[in-house]
Scaffold this motif. Structure first.
Motif, PDB file in Angstrom:
ATOM      1  N   GLY A   1       5.420  13.678   9.335  1.00 55.53           N
ATOM      2  CA  GLY A   1       6.463  14.445  10.007  1.00 55.53           C
ATOM      3  C   GLY A   1       7.719  14.577   9.176  1.00 55.53           C
ATOM      4  O   GLY A   1       8.430  15.593   9.236  1.00 55.53           O
ATOM      5  N   SER A   2       8.024  13.544   8.377  1.00 60.44           N
ATOM      6  CA  SER A   2       9.212  13.585   7.515  1.00 60.44           C
ATOM      7  C   SER A   2       8.906  14.146   6.135  1.00 60.44           C
ATOM      8  O   SER A   2       9.804  14.331   5.322  1.00 60.44           O
ATOM      9  CB  SER A   2       9.785  12.168   7.371  1.00 60.44           C
ATOM     10  OG  SER A   2       8.849  11.321   6.703  1.00 60.44           O
ATOM     11  N   ARG A   3       7.604  14.346   5.869  1.00 56.92           N
ATOM     12  CA  ARG A   3       7.114  14.899   4.608  1.00 56.92           C
ATOM     13  C   ARG A   3       7.368  13.988   3.412  1.00 56.92           C
ATOM     14  O   ARG A   3       7.581  14.465   2.303  1.00 56.92           O
ATOM     15  CB  ARG A   3       7.714  16.281   4.350  1.00 56.92           C
ATOM     16  CG  ARG A   3       7.095  17.387   5.200  1.00 56.92           C
ATOM     17  CD  ARG A   3       5.720  17.801   4.681  1.00 56.92           C
ATOM     18  NE  ARG A   3       5.052  18.705   5.625  1.00 56.92           N
ATOM     19  CZ  ARG A   3       5.218  20.030   5.618  1.00 56.92           C
ATOM     20  NH1 ARG A   3       6.026  20.579   4.758  1.00 56.92           N
ATOM     21  NH2 ARG A   3       4.578  20.773   6.485  1.00 56.92           N
ATOM     22  N   ILE A   4       7.335  12.679   3.639  1.00 59.39           N
ATOM     23  CA  ILE A   4       7.445  11.776   2.496  1.00 59.39           C
ATOM     24  C   ILE A   4       6.078  11.520   1.883  1.00 59.39           C
ATOM     25  O   ILE A   4       5.951  11.245   0.691  1.00 59.39           O
ATOM     26  CB  ILE A   4       8.114  10.440   2.890  1.00 59.39           C
ATOM     27  CG1 ILE A   4       8.353   9.582   1.636  1.00 59.39           C
ATOM     28  CG2 ILE A   4       7.290   9.685   3.921  1.00 59.39           C
ATOM     29  CD1 ILE A   4       9.082   8.301   1.907  1.00 59.39           C
ATOM     30  N   ALA A   5       5.024  11.612   2.693  1.00 56.96           N
ATOM     31  CA  ALA A   5       3.689  11.249   2.230  1.00 56.96           C
ATOM     32  C   ALA A   5       2.975  12.433   1.580  1.00 56.96           C
ATOM     33  O   ALA A   5       3.190  13.592   1.950  1.00 56.96           O
ATOM     34  CB  ALA A   5       2.861  10.716   3.389  1.00 56.96           C
ATOM     35  N   ASN A   6       2.123  12.115   0.634  1.00 58.10           N
ATOM     36  CA  ASN A   6       1.241  13.095   0.007  1.00 58.10           C
ATOM     37  C   ASN A   6      -0.120  12.968   0.682  1.00 58.10           C
ATOM     38  O   ASN A   6      -0.780  11.943   0.585  1.00 58.10           O
ATOM     39  CB  ASN A   6       1.128  12.817  -1.491  1.00 58.10           C
ATOM     40  CG  ASN A   6       0.277  13.853  -2.217  1.00 58.10           C
ATOM     41  OD1 ASN A   6      -0.466  14.613  -1.600  1.00 58.10           O
ATOM     42  ND2 ASN A   6       0.376  13.881  -3.535  1.00 58.10           N
TER      43      ASN A   6
ATOM     44  N   LEU B   1       6.048   4.620   4.916  1.00 55.30           N
ATOM     45  CA  LEU B   1       6.725   4.251   6.155  1.00 55.30           C
ATOM     46  C   LEU B   1       7.993   3.460   5.873  1.00 55.30           C
ATOM     47  O   LEU B   1       9.019   3.665   6.522  1.00 55.30           O
ATOM     48  CB  LEU B   1       5.777   3.442   7.042  1.00 55.30           C
ATOM     49  CG  LEU B   1       4.614   4.218   7.657  1.00 55.30           C
ATOM     50  CD1 LEU B   1       3.667   3.266   8.392  1.00 55.30           C
ATOM     51  CD2 LEU B   1       5.113   5.297   8.602  1.00 55.30           C
ATOM     52  N   GLY B   2       7.914   2.545   4.911  1.00 59.40           N
ATOM     53  CA  GLY B   2       9.081   1.740   4.586  1.00 59.40           C
ATOM     54  C   GLY B   2      10.251   2.570   4.098  1.00 59.40           C
ATOM     55  O   GLY B   2      11.397   2.374   4.521  1.00 59.40           O
ATOM     56  N   CYS B   3       9.981   3.531   3.227  1.00 61.27           N
ATOM     57  CA  CYS B   3      11.056   4.393   2.714  1.00 61.27           C
ATOM     58  C   CYS B   3      11.640   5.258   3.827  1.00 61.27           C
ATOM     59  O   CYS B   3      12.863   5.405   3.941  1.00 61.27           O
ATOM     60  CB  CYS B   3      10.529   5.273   1.587  1.00 61.27           C
ATOM     61  SG  CYS B   3      10.147   4.370   0.059  1.00 61.27           S
ATOM     62  N   ALA B   4      10.782   5.832   4.664  1.00 62.69           N
ATOM     63  CA  ALA B   4      11.264   6.678   5.759  1.00 62.69           C
ATOM     64  C   ALA B   4      12.132   5.879   6.720  1.00 62.69           C
ATOM     65  O   ALA B   4      13.203   6.339   7.149  1.00 62.69           O
ATOM     66  CB  ALA B   4      10.079   7.306   6.493  1.00 62.69           C
ATOM     67  N   LEU B   5      11.717   4.668   7.052  1.00 59.06           N
ATOM     68  CA  LEU B   5      12.480   3.832   7.980  1.00 59.06           C
ATOM     69  C   LEU B   5      13.806   3.391   7.370  1.00 59.06           C
ATOM     70  O   LEU B   5      14.828   3.326   8.067  1.00 59.06           O
ATOM     71  CB  LEU B   5      11.660   2.594   8.378  1.00 59.06           C
ATOM     72  CG  LEU B   5      10.575   2.808   9.422  1.00 59.06           C
ATOM     73  CD1 LEU B   5       9.771   1.518   9.603  1.00 59.06           C
ATOM     74  CD2 LEU B   5      11.173   3.227  10.754  1.00 59.06           C
TER      75      LEU B   5
ATOM     76  N   SER C   1      -4.336   3.520   2.206  1.00 56.36           N
ATOM     77  CA  SER C   1      -4.709   2.111   2.055  1.00 56.36           C
ATOM     78  C   SER C   1      -4.750   1.645   0.605  1.00 56.36           C
ATOM     79  O   SER C   1      -4.881   0.448   0.331  1.00 56.36           O
ATOM     80  CB  SER C   1      -6.075   1.861   2.699  1.00 56.36           C
ATOM     81  OG  SER C   1      -7.081   2.651   2.071  1.00 56.36           O
ATOM     82  N   ASP C   2      -4.603   2.577  -0.348  1.00 60.60           N
ATOM     83  CA  ASP C   2      -4.594   2.197  -1.767  1.00 60.60           C
ATOM     84  C   ASP C   2      -3.283   1.500  -2.112  1.00 60.60           C
ATOM     85  O   ASP C   2      -2.234   1.764  -1.512  1.00 60.60           O
ATOM     86  CB  ASP C   2      -4.748   3.429  -2.658  1.00 60.60           C
ATOM     87  CG  ASP C   2      -6.150   4.022  -2.605  1.00 60.60           C
ATOM     88  OD1 ASP C   2      -7.056   3.341  -2.088  1.00 60.60           O
ATOM     89  OD2 ASP C   2      -6.321   5.179  -3.054  1.00 60.60           O
ATOM     90  N   VAL C   3      -3.332   0.638  -3.122  1.00 63.74           N
ATOM     91  CA  VAL C   3      -2.126  -0.037  -3.600  1.00 63.74           C
ATOM     92  C   VAL C   3      -1.239   0.987  -4.299  1.00 63.74           C
ATOM     93  O   VAL C   3      -1.705   1.791  -5.107  1.00 63.74           O
ATOM     94  CB  VAL C   3      -2.481  -1.186  -4.566  1.00 63.74           C
ATOM     95  CG1 VAL C   3      -1.215  -1.777  -5.187  1.00 63.74           C
ATOM     96  CG2 VAL C   3      -3.267  -2.268  -3.834  1.00 63.74           C
ATOM     97  N   SER C   4       0.052   0.967  -3.967  1.00 65.73           N
ATOM     98  CA  SER C   4       0.990   1.923  -4.554  1.00 65.73           C
ATOM     99  C   SER C   4       1.467   1.434  -5.916  1.00 65.73           C
ATOM    100  O   SER C   4       1.922   0.294  -6.045  1.00 65.73           O
ATOM    101  CB  SER C   4       2.194   2.116  -3.624  1.00 65.73           C
ATOM    102  OG  SER C   4       3.171   2.917  -4.249  1.00 65.73           O
TER     103      SER C   4
ATOM    104  N   THR D   1       0.817  -1.204   0.000  1.00 67.83           N
ATOM    105  CA  THR D   1       0.000   0.000   0.000  1.00 67.83           C
ATOM    106  C   THR D   1       0.857   1.262   0.000  1.00 67.83           C
ATOM    107  O   THR D   1       2.067   1.222   0.238  1.00 67.83           O
ATOM    108  CB  THR D   1      -0.931   0.042   1.223  1.00 67.83           C
ATOM    109  OG1 THR D   1      -0.138   0.234   2.406  1.00 67.83           O
ATOM    110  CG2 THR D   1      -1.737  -1.236   1.344  1.00 67.83           C
ATOM    111  N   ILE D   2       0.201   2.396  -0.228  1.00 67.83           N
ATOM    112  CA  ILE D   2       0.888   3.690  -0.188  1.00 67.83           C
ATOM    113  C   ILE D   2       1.446   3.950   1.208  1.00 67.83           C
ATOM    114  O   ILE D   2       2.546   4.487   1.365  1.00 67.83           O
ATOM    115  CB  ILE D   2      -0.078   4.811  -0.618  1.00 67.83           C
ATOM    116  CG1 ILE D   2      -0.361   4.699  -2.119  1.00 67.83           C
ATOM    117  CG2 ILE D   2       0.473   6.191  -0.270  1.00 67.83           C
ATOM    118  CD1 ILE D   2      -1.421   5.647  -2.622  1.00 67.83           C
ATOM    119  N   LEU D   3       0.710   3.541   2.237  1.00 69.48           N
ATOM    120  CA  LEU D   3       1.195   3.701   3.613  1.00 69.48           C
ATOM    121  C   LEU D   3       2.433   2.848   3.854  1.00 69.48           C
ATOM    122  O   LEU D   3       3.406   3.309   4.463  1.00 69.48           O
ATOM    123  CB  LEU D   3       0.102   3.323   4.608  1.00 69.48           C
ATOM    124  CG  LEU D   3       0.476   3.443   6.088  1.00 69.48           C
ATOM    125  CD1 LEU D   3       0.833   4.876   6.438  1.00 69.48           C
ATOM    126  CD2 LEU D   3      -0.663   2.937   6.970  1.00 69.48           C
TER     127      LEU D   3
END
Length: 613
Positions: A596-601, A444-448, A607-610, A438-440
């Motif tokens: 907080g890290s500003r990676i998300a739009n 989160l995966g990229c930020a971590l 919950s949508d598939v990325s 998912t987009i979430l």
């Protein structure tokens, strides 16, 4: 942390599938990344019936020297262990891998040994005498374990896989699984944890591609709610209500809440202590030197590299660099970890605070620069990365420096360009997130991944930047705090519509699904950078305390209208922070890492598939 892999093939059940036999080559890179300190393989053949291929990479974090896996004892039993034993009868100051292997070999009852483990793990164990293969994750699913299997007699079990290869799924953390190789085909029996619901078990058995039989013999869960010494009445909090946050925090430190605050602080201290002290005491850079000197006996190492153990902490005369890092947003959860870590990290060592920020869009940058015309000129050079977590991180750092002035805090500013994000997401991160999509998960995966890599800058007194790459091999993460103490916005929404019983039910659901939603993914992400994530809030003792049988939800959180975000959510944890002197983060509202890290739009549905994975 280790990367473990097992390929089981029932020759009598069908033809060999080349996709399974070549899968190891595709994921070998990711296995090695998880365990850079050693790699080994072992194969077992049962005539014309079965073949088992074991492999493991090792990240050395316990004992006086690395132990290669698979570990094979005199009875030809085989152990693949990816975990840490932090407490219980199997806890040891030496190698937990060897200690567990010995206990399994001597016991003759695999399940009776596994149920004694207190700590995060994924495990694969071959019982040679009975020709049984056991595998599974700890009750909370803190370490990753995936599987891919078919009805033709193939099954792969691995810490990490690769997208677009086989169809992998996360092994549910509902119990321990066993394959009986005395029977034809892949026959799996599940020994569930005692506190797993029938609904969860039915979901596992109904969706599995192979037949799973549920045993009547359940395994005692390590999550055992413990009675509290006192009950806090709901009206006590209302009677002490104050519109001033500082006054409220001071009032709630009184005797009626004191026992609960002190108890939570005590068990958090113990949880952080063991997670810091259980390590060899070498940073990533010094481990490169150690690898060239590894021998069969520790005494053969050069004098300056010899390791000794005192009070549970491994030390030596060589490495004085940072060995502990904290994924640090400056929020409540991570700042508590930092403050308590100061008690157990030797004072001559620095602690790395890893703070990640993603490059803003051009529109955001121009707006921010207009707003900051009156600020320091040097700030304009860093506006691209002046995201919310960077701001709160710097403020929380001031709080820590004031409380612990003798500690060297390395505030690592990890700045990621859009180009870096795009490249690493495609080449590496997308495979580590798999099988989630998912987009979430992506955000989160990229930020971590970038945060745990620890490559960034330290800011000097003159505001210039010095390149810095964190050498820490142990990372403390705040995962679990929101699920246990009611930190999400939806907890307030549920309470508003369904009251205390609805909130309690929501918290229970959070715990039951945390392994599938978060922990397996986070483990694969962080460990790809050759370090281990340790989760103090998800220690069995902390979880048992939060789920104590005779407590109401409002002991953990109190999301009434009078107690707004930043007060009522995670109330007990905020009171702990206040007691520690962390007054700034104690009042901060919850902010998700992806924002907080500003990676998300914010315009995208998480919950949508990325389509970027």
């Amino acid at each position: 942390m280790c990367g473990i892999y097992c390929y089981l093939y029932c020759k009598e059940a069908g033809q060999c599938d080349s996709r399974f036999s070549f899968a190891k080559e595709e994921i070998l890179k990711y296995l090695h990344n998880r365990g850079p300190d050693g790699y080994s393989e072992h194969t077992i053949n049962f005539g014309s019936a079965w073949s088992i291929d074991f492999a493991s990479s090792v990240l050395w974090l316990q004992g006086l020297k690395p132990i290669l896996q698979p570990v094979i004892d005199s009875g030809n039993n085989v152990l693949l262990w990816n975990g840490d034993i932090f407490d219980g009868p199997l806890e040891t100051d030496s190698s937990d891998t060897l200690n567990l292997n010995k206990a399994l070999g001597e016991s003759g009852n695999v399940l009776s040994v596994l149920r004694c483990i207190r700590g995060p793990y994924s495990v694969i164990y071959f019982d040679a005498k009975h020709q049984h293969l056991y595998f599974g994750r700890d009750r909370l699913g803190r370490h990753s374990l995936l599987w891919s299997c078919d009805r033709e007699g193939h099954i792969i079990i691995t810490s990490v896989a690769k997208r677009n290869s086989l169809d992998f799924e996360e092994i549910p953390s509902v119990g321990i699984f066993r394959i009986d190789m005395n029977l034809p085909g892949v026959n799996i029996m599940l020994f569930p944890w005692t506190d797993i619901s029938e609904e969860e078990i039915n979901k596992v058995t109904s969706t599995s591609p192979v037949n799973i039989v549920v045993s009547d013999d359940a395994i005692l869960s390590p999550i055992i709610p413990t009675p509290l010494s006192s009950i806090i009445e709901e009206d006590y909090l209302l009677n002490n209500f104050s519109a001033n946050t500082e006054d409220l925090m001071e009032k709630l430190q009184s005797s009626n809440m004191k026992n609960s605050i002190d108890k939570l602080l005590e068990i958090l201290r113990n949880s952080i202590k063991v997670r810091i002290e259980k390590q060899p005491g070498f940073c990533k850079n010094c481990m490169k030197i150690m690898r060239s000197n590894f021998n069969s006996k520790v005494s053969s190492l050069p004098e300056h590299l010899k390791v000794s153990c005192k009070n549970g902490y491994y030390s030596h005369k060589f490495c004085k660099h940072s060995k502990v890092g904290i994924l640090f947003s400056g929020g409540l959860d991570s700042t508590i970890l930092a403050a308590l870590a100061d008690e157990f990290v030797p004072h001559h060592e620095s602690i790395d605070l890893l703070n990640v920020a993603f490059e803003k869009s051009k529109k955001e940058i121009n707006l921010s620069r207009t707003q900051l015309k009156k600020t320091k000129k040097t700030e304009h050079n860093n506006m691209d990365y002046l995201v919310p977590d960077r701001k709160t991180g710097r403020e929380a750092l001031k709080n820590l420096k004031k409380l612990f002035p003798d500690r060297q805090w390395n505030f690592v500013e990890i700045n990621i360009t859009q180009e870096q994000l795009k490249n690493e997401r495609k080449q590496t991160i997308s495979h580590l997130i798999y099988p989630l999509n998912t987009i979430l998960d992506e955000s989160l995966g990229c930020a971590l991944w970038f945060a745990s890599r620890g490559v960034g800058f330290l800011r000097n007194n003159d505001d210039s930047l010095t390149h810095y790459s964190s050498p820490a091999r142990v990372l403390l993460l705040g995962m679990g705090a929101d699920e246990l103490f009611g930190g999400y916005r939806r907890h307030r929404t549920v309470f508003k519509s369904e009251g205390w019983l609805g909130l309690k039910k929501e918290l229970d659901v959070d715990l039951s699904r945390i392994s599938t939603r978060n922990l397996g993914r986070d483990d694969r992400i962080v460990c790809d950078n050759g370090c281990q994530s340790r989760l103090p809030y998800l220690d069995e003792t902390v979880v048992s305390f939060a789920y104590s049988s005779n407590r109401f939800s409002f002991l953990m959180c109190y999301p009434i209208q009078e107690f707004p975000p930043g007060v009522g959510d995670k109330l007990l944890l905020r009171l702990v922070a206040w007691k520690l002197g962390l007054h700034y983060p104690a009042k901060l509202p919850k902010r998700a890492l992806q924002f907080g890290s500003r990676i998300a739009n914010s315009k995208e549905n998480g919950s949508d598939v990325s389509d970027r994975l």
